[in-house]
Design a protein around this motif. Sequence first.
Motif, PDB file in Angstrom:
ATOM      1  N   ALA A  40       0.830  -1.206   0.000  1.00 50.45           N
ATOM      2  CA  ALA A  40       0.000   0.000   0.000  1.00 50.45           C
ATOM      3  C   ALA A  40       0.865   1.259   0.000  1.00 50.45           C
ATOM      4  CB  ALA A  40      -0.942   0.005   1.209  1.00 50.45           C
ATOM      5  N   ALA A  41       1.989   1.209   0.726  1.00 52.95           N
ATOM      6  CA  ALA A  41       2.906   2.355   0.744  1.00 52.95           C
ATOM      7  C   ALA A  41       3.549   2.563  -0.624  1.00 52.95           C
ATOM      8  CB  ALA A  41       3.983   2.142   1.805  1.00 52.95           C
ATOM      9  N   ILE A  42       3.916   1.452  -1.287  1.00 52.46           N
ATOM     10  CA  ILE A  42       4.528   1.543  -2.614  1.00 52.46           C
ATOM     11  C   ILE A  42       3.577   2.199  -3.611  1.00 52.46           C
ATOM     12  CG2 ILE A  42       5.331   0.157  -4.581  1.00 52.46           C
ATOM     13  CD1 ILE A  42       6.469  -1.834  -2.524  1.00 52.46           C
ATOM     14  N   VAL A  43       2.280   1.924  -3.475  1.00 49.12           N
ATOM     15  CA  VAL A  43       1.282   2.515  -4.372  1.00 49.12           C
ATOM     16  C   VAL A  43       0.795   3.860  -3.844  1.00 49.12           C
ATOM     17  CG1 VAL A  43      -1.047   2.227  -5.327  1.00 49.12           C
ATOM     18  CG2 VAL A  43       0.514   0.270  -5.225  1.00 49.12           C
ATOM     19  N   GLY A  44       0.521   3.923  -2.548  1.00 46.84           N
ATOM     20  CA  GLY A  44      -0.147   5.088  -1.964  1.00 46.84           C
ATOM     21  C   GLY A  44       0.700   6.337  -1.883  1.00 46.84           C
ATOM     22  N   LEU A  47       1.011   7.928  -5.272  1.00 56.55           N
ATOM     23  CA  LEU A  47      -0.319   8.426  -5.623  1.00 56.55           C
ATOM     24  C   LEU A  47      -0.647   9.697  -4.842  1.00 56.55           C
ATOM     25  CD1 LEU A  47      -2.761   7.826  -7.385  1.00 56.55           C
ATOM     26  CD2 LEU A  47      -3.658   6.354  -5.552  1.00 56.55           C
ATOM     27  N   GLY A  48      -0.234   9.742  -3.580  1.00 58.27           N
ATOM     28  CA  GLY A  48      -0.439  10.947  -2.771  1.00 58.27           C
ATOM     29  C   GLY A  48       0.308  12.137  -3.327  1.00 58.27           C
ATOM     30  N   PHE A  49       1.542  11.918  -3.786  1.00 56.10           N
ATOM     31  CA  PHE A  49       2.305  12.993  -4.421  1.00 56.10           C
ATOM     32  C   PHE A  49       1.641  13.426  -5.727  1.00 56.10           C
ATOM     33  CE2 PHE A  49       5.738  11.980  -1.527  1.00 56.10           C
ATOM     34  CZ  PHE A  49       6.428  13.160  -1.408  1.00 56.10           C
ATOM     35  N   TRP A  50       1.144  12.447  -6.477  1.00 55.10           N
ATOM     36  CA  TRP A  50       0.534  12.753  -7.772  1.00 55.10           C
ATOM     37  C   TRP A  50      -0.716  13.609  -7.612  1.00 55.10           C
ATOM     38  CZ3 TRP A  50      -4.039  10.960 -10.363  1.00 55.10           C
ATOM     39  CH2 TRP A  50      -4.080  11.287 -11.726  1.00 55.10           C
ATOM     40  N   ILE A  51      -1.587  13.263  -6.664  1.00 57.10           N
ATOM     41  CA  ILE A  51      -2.821  14.062  -6.499  1.00 57.10           C
ATOM     42  C   ILE A  51      -2.519  15.432  -5.894  1.00 57.10           C
ATOM     43  CG2 ILE A  51      -4.332  12.047  -6.346  1.00 57.10           C
ATOM     44  CD1 ILE A  51      -4.448  12.429  -3.326  1.00 57.10           C
ATOM     45  N   LEU A 100      -4.689   1.843   2.024  1.00 60.69           N
ATOM     46  CA  LEU A 100      -4.522   2.915   1.044  1.00 60.69           C
ATOM     47  C   LEU A 100      -4.980   4.270   1.563  1.00 60.69           C
ATOM     48  CD1 LEU A 100      -5.550   1.195  -2.326  1.00 60.69           C
ATOM     49  CD2 LEU A 100      -3.269   2.020  -1.667  1.00 60.69           C
ATOM     50  N   LEU A 101      -6.148   4.310   2.211  1.00 55.22           N
ATOM     51  CA  LEU A 101      -6.703   5.602   2.641  1.00 55.22           C
ATOM     52  C   LEU A 101      -5.764   6.373   3.559  1.00 55.22           C
ATOM     53  CD1 LEU A 101      -8.945   7.713   2.729  1.00 55.22           C
ATOM     54  CD2 LEU A 101     -10.002   6.405   4.591  1.00 55.22           C
ATOM     55  N   PRO A 102      -5.330   5.811   4.707  1.00 56.01           N
ATOM     56  CA  PRO A 102      -4.455   6.611   5.577  1.00 56.01           C
ATOM     57  C   PRO A 102      -3.143   7.005   4.920  1.00 56.01           C
ATOM     58  CG  PRO A 102      -4.557   4.322   6.328  1.00 56.01           C
ATOM     59  CD  PRO A 102      -5.618   4.488   5.295  1.00 56.01           C
ATOM     60  N   ILE A 103      -2.602   6.143   4.061  1.00 52.02           N
ATOM     61  CA  ILE A 103      -1.320   6.456   3.436  1.00 52.02           C
ATOM     62  C   ILE A 103      -1.480   7.544   2.375  1.00 52.02           C
ATOM     63  CG2 ILE A 103       0.542   5.529   1.993  1.00 52.02           C
ATOM     64  CD1 ILE A 103       0.219   2.874   3.501  1.00 52.02           C
ATOM     65  N   ASN A 106      -2.524  10.933   4.172  1.00 54.89           N
ATOM     66  CA  ASN A 106      -1.436  11.568   4.914  1.00 54.89           C
ATOM     67  C   ASN A 106      -0.320  12.057   3.991  1.00 54.89           C
ATOM     68  OD1 ASN A 106      -2.892  10.420   7.184  1.00 54.89           O
ATOM     69  ND2 ASN A 106      -1.019  10.727   8.352  1.00 54.89           N
ATOM     70  N   THR A 107      -0.064  11.313   2.913  1.00 51.61           N
ATOM     71  CA  THR A 107       0.939  11.774   1.952  1.00 51.61           C
ATOM     72  C   THR A 107       0.490  13.081   1.313  1.00 51.61           C
ATOM     73  OG1 THR A 107       1.614   9.498   1.458  1.00 51.61           O
ATOM     74  CG2 THR A 107       2.232  11.189  -0.129  1.00 51.61           C
ATOM     75  N   TYR A 108      -0.760  13.125   0.910  1.00 50.19           N
ATOM     76  CA  TYR A 108      -1.314  14.340   0.307  1.00 50.19           C
ATOM     77  C   TYR A 108      -1.243  15.508   1.295  1.00 50.19           C
ATOM     78  CZ  TYR A 108      -4.847  17.546  -1.577  1.00 50.19           C
ATOM     79  OH  TYR A 108      -5.513  18.652  -2.039  1.00 50.19           O
TER      80      TYR A 108
END
Length: 223
Positions: A40-44, A47-51, A100-103, A106-108
Amino acid sequence: MMADMNLWEQLLYYFSENGFYIWSQFFRHFLISIYGVLFAAIVGIPLGFWISRHGKLADWVIGAANVIQTIPSLAMLSILMLGLGLGVNTVISTVFLYSLLPIIKNTYAGVQSVDKNILDSGKGMGMTRWQLTYMVELPLALSIIMAGIRNAMVVGIGVTAIGTFIGAGGLGDIITRGVNVTDGGAIILAGAIPTALMAVISDLLLGWIEKKLDPTKNKKILS
């Protein structure tokens, strides 16, 4: 023999007689949880940086992750079981989806919290977008990202416990075994206590790492 003992004596006896089995299930439970969170971290995180670069899509992506979070764990296992079958892979996939949601969130939030003046300074120094991400945004957002991973890990440990219903093993097997026998309170505790300890220790360890990575708490005051 256990019938003549009180609950705590039964628990100690069960641990002494089944220590290797409990340890093997503990290790299996931990690996299932950490694999799901790691994927999930590898994907999330990306993805957080992208959004964070595409603000209009942020609500859609986080909303979709929120929808996943509202699906009951057993229902999610049942849905994924149709495609992945019984066993560990289905539970890892379930932990992955719930993490996925918390990662992502929080990244975003971490990237959005970076001071824009710092980014402008980096651009003024000629840094590329990748350099800004890797050398500025990621280090400054890392403690908030770690908080998301911390939450995901605790949730993942709980989700993994129900993986026993589809043959994934883990400490849920011991809890289920206790439920299915007469006077199985000690057996239930033999599965529940290590599960709780795993969640508490993971939370404390990741919380310590989170504090170490927080740039606001690691500033050296120059005299």
